[in-house]
Design a protein around this motif. Sequence first.
Motif, short mmCIF file in Angstrom:
data_model
loop_
_atom_site.label_atom_id
_atom_site.label_comp_id
_atom_site.label_asym_id
_atom_site.label_seq_id
_atom_site.Cartn_x
_atom_site.Cartn_y
_atom_site.Cartn_z
N VAL A 318 -19.89 -53.10 -4.51
CA VAL A 318 -19.70 -52.72 -3.11
C VAL A 318 -20.32 -51.36 -2.83
N LEU A 319 -20.14 -50.42 -3.76
CA LEU A 319 -20.69 -49.08 -3.54
C LEU A 319 -22.21 -49.07 -3.57
N ALA A 320 -22.81 -50.01 -4.29
CA ALA A 320 -24.27 -50.08 -4.29
C ALA A 320 -24.80 -50.33 -2.88
N VAL A 321 -24.09 -51.15 -2.11
CA VAL A 321 -24.49 -51.40 -0.73
C VAL A 321 -24.32 -50.13 0.10
N LEU A 322 -23.20 -49.45 -0.08
CA LEU A 322 -22.94 -48.21 0.66
C LEU A 322 -24.00 -47.15 0.34
N VAL A 323 -24.36 -47.05 -0.94
CA VAL A 323 -25.38 -46.09 -1.36
C VAL A 323 -26.73 -46.45 -0.74
N GLY A 324 -27.04 -47.73 -0.69
CA GLY A 324 -28.30 -48.15 -0.10
C GLY A 324 -28.37 -47.86 1.39
N VAL A 350 -23.62 -49.39 -9.47
CA VAL A 350 -24.39 -48.76 -8.40
C VAL A 350 -25.87 -48.75 -8.75
N TYR A 351 -26.20 -48.34 -9.96
CA TYR A 351 -27.60 -48.25 -10.35
C TYR A 351 -28.26 -49.63 -10.47
N ALA A 352 -27.47 -50.63 -10.83
CA ALA A 352 -28.02 -51.98 -10.92
C ALA A 352 -28.20 -52.61 -9.55
N GLY A 353 -27.31 -52.27 -8.59
CA GLY A 353 -27.34 -52.95 -7.30
C GLY A 353 -28.12 -52.26 -6.22
N ALA A 354 -28.37 -50.95 -6.37
CA ALA A 354 -29.10 -50.21 -5.33
C ALA A 354 -30.55 -49.99 -5.75
N GLN A 355 -31.38 -49.78 -4.79
CA GLN A 355 -32.79 -49.51 -5.08
C GLN A 355 -32.95 -48.15 -5.76
N PRO A 356 -33.91 -48.02 -6.68
CA PRO A 356 -34.12 -46.74 -7.36
C PRO A 356 -34.31 -45.57 -6.40
#
Length: 397
Positions: A318-324, A350-356
Amino acid sequence: MAAGAGEILQLIRTGRATTRTQVLDVTGLSRVTVAQRMDALLAAGIIRTAGDAGATGGRRAERFVFDPEDSLVLVAALELAEPVPAPGGSRATDTAALAVVDPHGALVARASLDVRLADGPETVLPRLLDAFDALLADAGIKPAAVGGVALSVPGPVDPHDHRLSDPPVMPGWGAWPVVETVRARFDVPVHLENDADATAYGEYTELAARHEGPPQPFVLVKASGFLGAGLVVDGRIYRGTDGGAGDIGHVDVGGDAVCRCGRRGCLAAEAGGAALLRRLAEAGADVGSLAGLRALAERGDPLVTAELDRAAALIGRVLAVLVGVLNPADLVVTGELAVPAVMAGIRAGVYAGAQPRATARLRIRPAVLGPDAVLVGLARVAVDERFSAEAVDARLG
């Protein structure tokens, strides 16, 4: 528009300009105008002299600091306890952490109060106000020294009417005039904040004060019995249209667990502290409390570790989306579930789900203030509003 006394105060508060010469250089105002506005701040008891800042052109430069009179803040963080996930178990007592905080965020006095939020505001608030009176009396502080009151609650607060918006975990509190009730006892500005928002602001201002530079934007995740996030954007709490910003606990992550909101598969129902205790009890491990869960996690209990890994992966997703979407500079995790295993799992998710690109400069780290962050954040909300440039100019004008 020329800088008013309020803007000069902000320069002093942030340390950008703490002498008359520095204020002259930053603002470009005339020497007479700077003297008049700083004298007004001095006369109002908002700033005071604090020694000198060294020689300037052969003269000692007098230094000024933000040190307002009658500006202590009474704060209280209402915290909901979790049910004991055992047959016949009863819910633990809810709590209110109370404190008197000075304008710089230092806790002057503190106390705690056992409450039962389910009893409703009609019962809880009078007890809380009486506890405030007792805290001041025990600390030898006169009520006249209090310049503001701030409360946090585990539910969404509408930023327009400053009332709770149908909180699923606080039945009976929706739309109740909490601010007006408190102000009837303490005739000062009163603030009502979501607990994750207040905690985020406390952590944000502490990191900024440690000269790490304002982390922009800033996200704090409170991982405890429930899950929520506080957002700080451009130095201000971002609350959203009706106070629902950061409500990650109700993002659908799949699953059959029934959430307190009535839906199935909410993140809080699958990965919050209450959910972990329930799942462990169903698996035959009666952990009993989040403190017990933490202790077993530290000992490497395989069942607890597996549940924490699962929860951290869901939270991280979920946080990966928020970070993106937000591209924050800092993501801080706090609360009773902020153990190393959960921190590592969130970081991996987060690192796996969000763009670098979204994570290239992201710092994921634990809180620096711990449980005091919500108290500090509440006080700073009150102080920042009372001593904003606009408020100071209006007062002195």
